[in-house]
Structures are given as structure tokens and as C-alpha cells.
Design a protein around this motif. Structure first.
Motif, PDB file in Angstrom:
ATOM      1  N   ASP A 277       0.818  -1.222   0.000  1.00 34.60           N
ATOM      2  CA  ASP A 277       0.000   0.000   0.000  1.00 34.60           C
ATOM      3  C   ASP A 277       0.849   1.269   0.000  1.00 34.60           C
ATOM      4  O   ASP A 277       0.317   2.368  -0.202  1.00 34.60           O
ATOM      5  N   ILE A 278       2.140   1.149   0.258  1.00 33.73           N
ATOM      6  CA  ILE A 278       2.990   2.331   0.475  1.00 33.73           C
ATOM      7  C   ILE A 278       2.923   3.340  -0.672  1.00 33.73           C
ATOM      8  O   ILE A 278       2.757   4.544  -0.424  1.00 33.73           O
ATOM      9  N   PRO A 279       3.015   2.931  -1.951  1.00 32.87           N
ATOM     10  CA  PRO A 279       2.934   3.941  -3.021  1.00 32.87           C
ATOM     11  C   PRO A 279       1.618   4.715  -3.014  1.00 32.87           C
ATOM     12  O   PRO A 279       1.617   5.938  -3.215  1.00 32.87           O
ATOM     13  N   GLN A 280       0.495   4.029  -2.758  1.00 30.37           N
ATOM     14  CA  GLN A 280      -0.793   4.724  -2.719  1.00 30.37           C
ATOM     15  C   GLN A 280      -0.904   5.627  -1.497  1.00 30.37           C
ATOM     16  O   GLN A 280      -1.499   6.716  -1.576  1.00 30.37           O
ATOM     17  N   VAL A 281      -0.343   5.209  -0.369  1.00 30.18           N
ATOM     18  CA  VAL A 281      -0.359   6.053   0.832  1.00 30.18           C
ATOM     19  C   VAL A 281       0.443   7.324   0.584  1.00 30.18           C
ATOM     20  O   VAL A 281       0.009   8.431   0.945  1.00 30.18           O
TER      21      VAL A 281
ATOM     22  N   SER B 243       9.210   9.342   4.246  1.00 31.23           N
ATOM     23  CA  SER B 243       9.886   8.630   3.163  1.00 31.23           C
ATOM     24  C   SER B 243       9.328   7.219   3.020  1.00 31.23           C
ATOM     25  O   SER B 243       8.673   6.686   3.929  1.00 31.23           O
ATOM     26  N   GLU B 244       9.620   6.642   1.897  1.00 27.84           N
ATOM     27  CA  GLU B 244       9.212   5.252   1.674  1.00 27.84           C
ATOM     28  C   GLU B 244       9.857   4.334   2.708  1.00 27.84           C
ATOM     29  O   GLU B 244       9.230   3.391   3.202  1.00 27.84           O
ATOM     30  N   LYS B 245      11.111   4.650   3.054  1.00 33.21           N
ATOM     31  CA  LYS B 245      11.820   3.863   4.064  1.00 33.21           C
ATOM     32  C   LYS B 245      11.129   3.968   5.422  1.00 33.21           C
ATOM     33  O   LYS B 245      10.997   2.970   6.152  1.00 33.21           O
TER      34      LYS B 245
ATOM     35  N   SER C 244      -8.846   0.534  -3.715  1.00 34.89           N
ATOM     36  CA  SER C 244      -8.003   1.722  -3.854  1.00 34.89           C
ATOM     37  C   SER C 244      -7.873   2.430  -2.509  1.00 34.89           C
ATOM     38  O   SER C 244      -8.870   2.671  -1.822  1.00 34.89           O
ATOM     39  N   VAL C 245      -6.648   2.780  -2.121  1.00 35.95           N
ATOM     40  CA  VAL C 245      -6.407   3.484  -0.857  1.00 35.95           C
ATOM     41  C   VAL C 245      -6.867   4.934  -0.996  1.00 35.95           C
ATOM     42  O   VAL C 245      -6.388   5.661  -1.860  1.00 35.95           O
TER      43      VAL C 245
END
Length: 452
Positions: free
Chosen positions: A315-319, A336-338, A355-356
């Protein structure tokens, strides 16, 4: 600014692609009120139906015919009455009713042909007479007994659109007048439709006619975008009668929408995934309702259309996409993504059809306090009450593990959190390791909610 505009357009395009994929080969039953059929906008709706057909959906149409039947009976000086919303006539009226119903169905078929779509009018509905109920003889009024699904499935698999006039036949071939709206609902149940549409003029669930429960969010236009069965039950109970004085036409529309909601509830309780009440006076409302998260009408649903769940790594890219506008406006600090990768267990997301659309986090410091952070709701969903639902969810989670209080840090959303019961507090009250990353330049304010 240009980048944000492109991102918004891209997200809308992604929604369309997502929904085309999701509903390919789905079955849609569409009831069309004959006021719509007789209007100038009907051609636009037919064009939109051709587009969703091209997108791979299977379409069945149930046209209303009450206005045409009224006119034909009046022209032929045949009397009729309404009993509990059902037309009651003598047997001499039936040939006229049948003629009117098939005329309307034929108009729909002709319009579909203009879009190069093949349609067929069939006698797939077996009916029985309603008979005498509580001393009232309902004459030619009938009830649906059976639907010929074998022939119907053959028609659908051949790519043909079936059209259902409001007539059913007994085993002996005797015709009965049946309710088109009830037929649409029963048909959707029988074939296990993915969607049931009611296309009716001015059919909107706003505070103009209805009392809106306080826990139901509204669209930017003031319309209820979606209700689950539990919310629908509350809505119907709250609107058992009009709360304000309405004209005769407004009362008629009020009662009609309540009837549609009751039919929608019955359909969804019987296995139909979703039922949609659409204002047929609006051009483009059908594709907007199918190919977007919130649509433009009101959806009744029984499945997990919208839900809160734990965040997953995928989910990280959508968040990050959901939070980006809030970061750009200085409302949230960038993550950050990290960071999200290492803290994803703290986050929840609100998902609509895969979809988030929103996120929030609960960072636990010790048994005395926790922080609610990274609250972000997609702009397209900002008016339907997702934010308070997520805050309530995290508060309940904190209570379940005996956290004494939750706090938030904010620069621009203090009023919103105060409306949820949070009170201003001192920066010295937050945990030392959280205070270490607080800066006087940003000067975030602390608000706290005690849970004991």
C-alpha cells in the motif's frame, strides 16, 4: 500547481481503468423511468449505455411505462384507481396496458439500434394475479412468479440487450400488469446481478426532502454517496414521513425514493452486490456512477465497498500519493518510503474498491499515551465522513490496550480535531522522544483526548 493537476487527472484515469477491469463481464440491470425516456436527455443515456456495453458489461433494461399507460387509458376513457401504489383496472384495460408497455419498450429498442446495439423484447416473466388482498380486488395487477433464465442467459451470452416490458404472463398465457421497479429488483436478484440502477428524474438523497443521519457523510453536492444496509435502515426509519412540508409533486418523489430504497435493500439482502439511485436528469450520470469511487448518485451496498484495514507494504505507493497534497500544503511532514516501510504496522488505511483513499497512524509511546498522526483523506472523499471513522477506529484501538490518552500535533487542522473532542495541551506533555523532533519553526500545537 501544474503537477498537482496532472496527478489528479491521472488518479481519475486510474479509477476508470481499475473499474473497467473490475466490472468486465459484470451484469447490470437498469430501470429507466419513462419521464426520462420521453425527455431530450434520453439519447445521451442510451449512448452511455452503449459505452458501458462496449466496456464489457452485460446490460438488461426495464423501462417504466406508467405515463404512457395513464395516457392510453385516459384516451380510451377507461377508469382505474391506485390501491397501495398499485394500479387497479378491469380486464378491459389489459389490452391497452399491454400496448402501452410494448410501445415504450419498442422506443427503447429503437434508440439502442441507433447506437448499433442489438436488443430484443421478450416474454421472459411468468406472473400470477395479485388477487384479493384485505378485501381489495387488484384485478389485472400481477406479481412475478418466475423468470425464464435459460433463454435470458442465451440472449446475454449472445451480446444482446434484453428489454423487459411491465407485463407478465400466467401459465395459461393471461397477461398481468406488474410494477417495473419491482421487476427490476426481482430480476437483479434472480440473475445475481452485480449492479441494479434506478434512473429516475430528480432522485437525490439530500436535505431538501430528507432528514440526513448525522453519521452519514455527504458529497460536495450535498448528496448521500453511499449507505450500507445498516445505515439505510436508520435512514428509512428516520424518514418514515416527511419532516417538512412538501408540495404534492415533492411528496410523490419522496415516497418514490423511499420505495426505491426499500427495493434496493431487498435486492442487496438477497445477493445483489450494489444498487444505485441516480438522478436521470443529469447527463453522464451512468458512467460516472460505474467508473468512479464515489459516483454521482447514491449507492446501497452489502459488501465491503469501503472499509478500514491494516496497512500492508504494497500500500505504500498509494499512501504516499494520498499524503502528498497534505505535505505540499505544509499540513503533514513528509514521510519517506523507508519510514513507511519500517512503521507500516502503525498505519491503517481506508480502502474503497481496492483503492487506498485515506490513511492514519497510531504511534504508541507507553501505556500512558499514544499519538494519532499522518491523517490524510483523498480530496474526492473528504466529505463522506472517512476521517472521523478512522480517528474513532484508532481511539478504540488505543482503549483496547489501556492507553490513557491520545494526542495529535497539528498546524492547520486544530478546529477539526477540536470538533472530535480533542483539547489543547502543552508541548511539554508529549513524550520526550517525540518532543525531540518537534521544532519551534514549525510550531505544531498539541491537542489531547483523555480515554479514561
Amino acid at each position: 500547481m501544474k503537477q498537482n493537476s496532472i496527478q489528479l487527472k491521472a488518479e481519475r484515469i486510474r479509477d476508470v481503468i481499475r473499474y473497467i477491469s473490475r466490472f468486465k463481464n459484470a451484469t447490470v440491470v437498469i430501470y429507466i423511468d419513462d419521464n426520462i425516456i420521453d425527455s431530450s436527455i434520453f439519447a445521451n443515456h442510451i449512448h452511455d449505455i452503449s459505452l458501458i456495453k462496449e466496456a464489457g458489461l452485460k446490460v438488461l433494461i426495464v423501462p417504466g411505462a406508467h405515463r404512457r399507460i395513464d395516457a392510453m387509458l385516459k384516451d380510451n376513457k377507461v377508469e382505474w384507481t391506485l390501491q397501495n401504489g398499485i394500479r387497479v383496472t378491469s380486464s378491459e384495460a389489459m389490452p391497452l396496458i399491454k400496448t402501452a408497455a410494448f410501445e415504450v419498450a419498442n422506443n427503447v429498442m429503437t434508440s439502442l439500434a441507433g447506437e448499433h446495439l442489438t436488443a430484443v423484447i421478450g416474454n421472459w416473466v411468468r406472473a400470477r394475479g395479485k388477487g384479493v388482498v384485505n378485501g381489495i380486488d387488484y384485478g389485472t395487477a400481477g406479481e412475478i412468479d418466475k423468470i425464464d433464465d435459460l433463454t435470458l442467459n442465451t440472449v446475454l451470452n449472445d451480446g444482446i440487450i434484453p428489454i423487459f416490458p411491465c407485463i407478465g404472463w400466467s401459465l395459461n398465457g393471461k397477461p398481468y400488469n406488474i410494477s417495473s421497479m419491482q421487476l427490476a429488483a426481482q430480476l437483479s436478484i434472480h440473475i445475481k446481478a452485480d449492479k441494479l440502477f434506478f434512473l429516475v428524474p430528480d432522485a437525490e438523497l439530500t436535505d431538501r426532502y430528507f432528514v440526513i443521519p448525522k453519521d452519514i457523510g455527504l458529497s460536495t453536492e450535498g448528496n448521500i454517496p453511499a449507505m450500507n444496509i445498516q445505515e439505510l435502515n436508520s435512514f428509512i426509519e428516520l424518514n418514515s414521513s416527511p419532516a417538512k412540508k412538501l408540495s404534492n409533486d415533492e411528496q410523490s418523489l419522496f415516497k418514490r425514493i423511499i420505495s426505491i430504497l426499500e427495493l434496493s435493500r431487498s435486492a442487496c439482502e438477497s445477493g445483489v452486490s450494489r444498487s444505485h439511485i441516480l438522478n436521470g436528469s443529469i447527463d453522464g450520470i451512468i458512467p460516472c456512477e460505474i467508473f468512479s469511487n464515489l459516483g454521482s448518485g447514491t449507492m446501497v451496498y452489502s459488501n465491503n465497498y469501503g472499509r478500514i484495514r491494516a496497512m500492508r507494504r504494497e500500500d505504500i505507493p498509494q499512501v504516499m500519493s494520498v499524503t502528498r497534497p497534505f505535505v505540499d500544503n505544509g499540513i503533514l511532514l513528509p514521510k519517506s518510503e523507508k519510514y513507511l516501510e519500517s512503521h507500516f504496522n502503525d498505519f491503517i488505511i481506508y480502502e474503497i474498491d481496492g483503492s487506498v483513499r485515506a490513511c492514519a497512524a497510531l504511534h504508541i509511546y507507553d501505556r500512558s499515551q499514544a499519538e494519532i498522526a499522518s491523517v490524510a483523506v483523498d480530496e474526492t472523499c473528504s466529505h463522506i465522513g472517512i476521517g472521523p471513522k478512522m480517528i474513532e477506529y484508532l481511539i478504540n484501538k488505543a482503549k483496547s490496550i489501556d492507553i490513557k490518552s491520545v494526542f495529535i500535533l497539528t498546524t492547520q487542522t486544530a478546529d477539526w480535531f477540536e470538533s472530535l473532542g480533542f483539547k489543547s495541551d502543552k508541548i511539554e506533555s508529549i513524550p520526550a522522544r517525540r518532543k525531540e523532533i518537534w521544532t519551534p519553526e514549525r510550531n505544531s500545537k498539541v491537542f489531547r483526548l483523555n480515554l479514561n
